[in-house]
Scaffold this active site. Structure first.
Site, PDB file in Angstrom:
ATOM      1  N   ASN A 400      -6.624  -8.137 -30.620  1.00  0.00           N
ATOM      2  CA  ASN A 400      -7.201  -7.795 -29.175  1.00  0.00           C
ATOM      3  C   ASN A 400      -6.480  -8.936 -28.317  1.00  0.00           C
ATOM      4  O   ASN A 400      -5.369  -8.849 -28.245  1.00  0.00           O
ATOM      5  CB  ASN A 400      -8.857  -8.102 -29.307  1.00  0.00           C
ATOM      6  CG  ASN A 400      -8.868  -6.519 -29.031  1.00  0.00           C
ATOM      7  OD1 ASN A 400      -8.779  -6.485 -27.791  1.00  0.00           O
ATOM      8  ND2 ASN A 400      -9.340  -4.872 -29.452  1.00  0.00           N
ATOM      9  N   ASP A 401      -7.502  -9.801 -28.607  1.00  0.00           N
ATOM     10  CA  ASP A 401      -7.516 -10.611 -26.857  1.00  0.00           C
ATOM     11  C   ASP A 401      -6.027 -11.197 -26.559  1.00  0.00           C
ATOM     12  O   ASP A 401      -5.907 -11.386 -25.581  1.00  0.00           O
ATOM     13  CB  ASP A 401      -8.617 -11.196 -26.780  1.00  0.00           C
ATOM     14  CG  ASP A 401      -9.844 -10.691 -27.121  1.00  0.00           C
ATOM     15  OD1 ASP A 401     -10.047  -9.746 -25.808  1.00  0.00           O
ATOM     16  OD2 ASP A 401     -10.445 -11.136 -27.116  1.00  0.00           O
ATOM     17  N   VAL A 402      -5.719 -11.597 -27.781  1.00  0.00           N
ATOM     18  CA  VAL A 402      -4.951 -12.780 -27.753  1.00  0.00           C
ATOM     19  C   VAL A 402      -3.396 -12.161 -27.764  1.00  0.00           C
ATOM     20  O   VAL A 402      -1.814 -12.682 -27.632  1.00  0.00           O
ATOM     21  CB  VAL A 402      -4.370 -13.420 -29.475  1.00  0.00           C
ATOM     22  CG1 VAL A 402      -5.736 -14.406 -29.421  1.00  0.00           C
ATOM     23  CG2 VAL A 402      -4.462 -12.739 -30.059  1.00  0.00           C
TER      24      VAL A 402
END
Length: 476
Positions: A400-402
């Site tokens: 997700n965030d990466v």
């Protein structure tokens, strides 16, 4: 036996050499297993050499403790799931810090003139000396402080990763309170190092040190645990090295220094990968989530497994980006099976790993290695990013965030400035996702709304299994 001290020192030297060579071999997935074995043999040699010291008491009790510890570690290591490996690492790392703090406590109690009666009837006073040097006191205090912080902080990290605690715990003026607790612990430590060796003072010092470790870790979000685990690993190594100087034990000094240096370097790399400073890790509201100022346009566009399989079957290049969601779903074996089917059709497949993917450094690499993915198919962020523009399909599973483009476009985002995998630059993106919610850090992902992105909803293992089935159906 006049030769015994020299033999013990030679064993310590050989153990230290094995530690260093083992750590060097751990730098490559191809030799990591052998490196762990080498380091384990070094530890065994160091333990045996320590038991041979002439002034060691309670050898039977020590051996019993070693056997209990080895049995527990063997049992838990065999049973732990790969998804739970980060919390096990945090727990074991905390035990190392706690051991260093316990050594410091015993030394300081001994320095205070309190002789401890041993089970064999002997009397213990630290290093057999009632008048320690200022350097011994200072090192014992500093090692105890760092070890206690690592111990209590690692327990909180374990509880967060295990799901026993909320992701974050904050309150007003938290930074100020934390700094006051640390200042009080340091103040008491300075007083002890200056010769104020009363037992109440020592007890208060340890209580404040443990409290600071708790309070420093409570506000940290679970998504940021890779940096935290690396940081406490460095703390534990440093604490062990300091207490090694106090005990004049060469093996502890060298092993602790190596672990501390490696942990410090890893912490810096992890912090850089998340665009955070070490000071922010220690004293910031680390891992805070918040509303994103930038509006995200568009809508999430679903795709069926059959269509996704066809898209990748006739692609020239596919890059698979795994994240913690893959670990939770235990989908690594199905994902590799799908990748093998693509390769058999002539598709060029690579796996892209972000430095902080998962819940500890190297977590995704370990999962892929467990599934049998060859090392030459795994690429890190810097190597794979230039290839995304010529990639036909990027398959994201559990990340997700990466892969969130807001890290580059929205200054108001908590992850702004964090280096990411440039998945959005691929011609087409397929994201395997359980639902429409945000990731572990609670940040909406603009990638999911991009024009070139499609979402395959479902459990990671089930979705990967569907892709395998649909891909095989194309050949019939």
């Amino acid at each position: 036996m006049e030769w015994l001290p020299d033999l013990i020192k030679a064993c310590y030297f050989l153990a230290a050499l094995l530690f260093i060579l083992g750590l060097k071999r751990m730098s490559s997935p191809r030799t990591a297993r052998g490196g762990i074995t080498w380091a384990g043999v070094g530890m065994l040699l160091a333990v045996l050499a320590t038991l041979a010291l002439p002034d060691i008491h309670n050898r039977g009790l020590i051996l019993a403790a070693v056997l209990i510890g080895v049995s527990a570690a063997w049992w838990s290591g065999r049973r732990v799931a790969m998804t739970a490996m980060p919390q096990m690492v945090a727990l074991y790392n905390g035990m190392g810090g706690g051991a260093a703090a316990a050594i410091g406590a015993v030394e300081l109690i001994g320095y205070a003139g309190q002789s401890i009666t041993l089970l064999d009837g002997g009397q213990f006073t630290a290093n057999g000396a009632s008048a320690p040097s200022g350097a011994q006191l200072a090192l014992a205090v500093l090692g105890a402080l760092i070890g206690a912080v690592s111990f209590s902080g690692s327990l909180i990290a374990f509880a967060k990763l295990q799901g026993w605690l909320d992701k974050r715990f904050v309150f007003p003026a938290q930074r100020v309170v934390n700094m006051l607790v640390l200042a009080a612990a340091v103040g008491l430590g300075v007083a002890i190092a200056c010769g104020q060796l009363g037992l109440p003072l020592i007890a208060a010092f340890f209580a404040l040190s443990l409290l600071f470790g708790l309070m420093m870790t409570l506000p940290i979000g679970g998504a940021d645990m890779p940096v935290v685990i690396s940081l406490y690993n460095a703390f534990t190594g440093l604490a062990v090295a300091l207490e090694g100087f106090v005990l004049q034990n060469e093996a502890m000094i060298i092993a602790g220094t190596v672990v501390g240096a490696a942990g410090t370097l890893l912490t810096q790399l992890m912090a850089k990968a998340m665009n955070r400073s070490i000071g922010n890790v220690l004293f910031g509201s680390f891992g805070a989530s918040g509303a994103v100022a930038q509006e995200i346009g568009g809508a999430q566009k679903p795709i069926e497994a059959a269509d996704a399989a066809v898209m990748m079957a006739y692609a020239e290049r596919v890059v698979i980006v795994p994240g913690y969601g893959m670990a939770v779903a235990q989908a690594q074996h199905k994902v590799w099976e799908f990748a093998q089917a693509l390769i058999a059709r002539g598709v060029k497949v690579k796996f892209a790993i972000h430095p902080v993917a998962g819940r500890m450094p190297g977590h995704m690499n370990v999962l892929l290695a467990e599934a049998g993915v060859p090392y030459d198919l795994i690429a890190d962020m810097d190597d794979i990013n230039p290839e995304f523009p010529v990639t036909d399909v990027a398959l994201v599973i559990g990340a997700n965030d990466v892969v969130n483009p807001l890290a580059k476009t929205d200054p108001a985002s908590p992850i702004y400035g964090m280096p990411i995998l440039d998945v959005s630059n691929a011609k087409q993106v397929i994201v395997i996702k359980r639902g429409k919610g945000t990731g572990f850090a609670g940040i909406e992902n603009a990638l999911f709304y991009a024009d070139n992105a499609r979402l395959l909803y479902g459990d990671g293992q089930a979705a990967a299994g569907q892709l395998v089935t649909e891909l095989k159906a194309l050949d019939h």
